[in-house]
Design an enzyme around this catalytic site. Sequence first.
Site, mmCIF file in Angstrom:
data_model
loop_
_atom_site.group_PDB
_atom_site.id
_atom_site.type_symbol
_atom_site.label_atom_id
_atom_site.label_comp_id
_atom_site.label_asym_id
_atom_site.label_seq_id
_atom_site.Cartn_x
_atom_site.Cartn_y
_atom_site.Cartn_z
ATOM 1 N N GLU A 50 0.817 -1.210 0.000
ATOM 2 C CA GLU A 50 0.000 0.000 0.000
ATOM 3 C C GLU A 50 0.850 1.259 0.000
ATOM 4 O O GLU A 50 1.887 1.325 0.645
ATOM 5 C CB GLU A 50 -0.907 0.023 1.238
ATOM 6 N N HIS B 133 -5.184 0.369 -2.356
ATOM 7 C CA HIS B 133 -5.532 -1.011 -2.036
ATOM 8 C C HIS B 133 -4.853 -1.922 -3.057
ATOM 9 O O HIS B 133 -4.699 -1.543 -4.210
ATOM 10 C CB HIS B 133 -7.052 -1.211 -2.085
HETATM 11 ZN ZN ZN Z 1 -7.981 0.878 2.868
#
Ligand code: ZN
Length: 275
Positions: free
Chosen positions: A25, A72
């Site tokens: 991420e 994500h």
């Molecule tokens: Zn998230």
Amino acid sequence: MQIKGIECDTLNFILEASKSMAPEEFAGLLQEKNGIITEVLILPGTESSEQNAVIKLFMMPNIEAVGSIHSHPGPNRKPSQADLHLFSKTGNCHIIVGYPYDRQSWTCYDREGNVIELQVLDTKFEDFEGANLDGADFEGANLEGTDFKKANLEEADFEEANLKRANLIEADLERANLEGTDLRGANLEGTDLVGANLVGANLEEANLKRANLRSVNLKEANLKGADLEGANLKGANELTVDQLSKVKTLYNAKLDEKLLKSLKDKYPHLFKKSS
Ligand code: ZN
């Protein structure tokens, strides 16, 4: 601070960073300038790894931010419980980017997790207040809402540019090329436009109070609803009674005798002080 949008370059940076980081991420805090998100703050030493980027954002010191961004690993861009907890802590603009990290794969949420619309703005020229830009080339540029207050734009080229709602108060636009320029709702109060080319320019609803329009060329320019209170239109070329009949006001405006006479005969209301 009302957020108007996100700078195009900033969004591109976010998408690039998210893509290169995947499947890990990418996360950061968003900062604004004049209501536009222009910065992504990534804490130095933040080690991004799957699942904990958001948690690490929690631990950021108390930094002024209008929101957050994180990516994500998959295409699902719904905020998790941890995301919603973060959203409630910082600002009201939270972007989640998902696979494949292109211009369609991001969503902005408010602090409660509701989807909100965030405009993408091309604001490379956002703030030019007082800048010296004589002869600059802005041909065809998107400069909507740009601040050019008191800037020196003598002989600058704005042909076919978008200057909608731009702030040009007291700017120097002497002999500038504004042919076909979109100036709808622009603020040109006290602006010096002597000798400017305004052929085909759209000045609908523009504020031209006390503007100096001596010797400009206004052929086929749209002046509908323009405010010309106290403006100087002496020697303006290709200016017709028909064009001027559509303006908001000509109160205290300076005009060539011939035009002044026909307008005063036909449209006396244009010379009354508007309330
Ligand atoms: Zn998230």
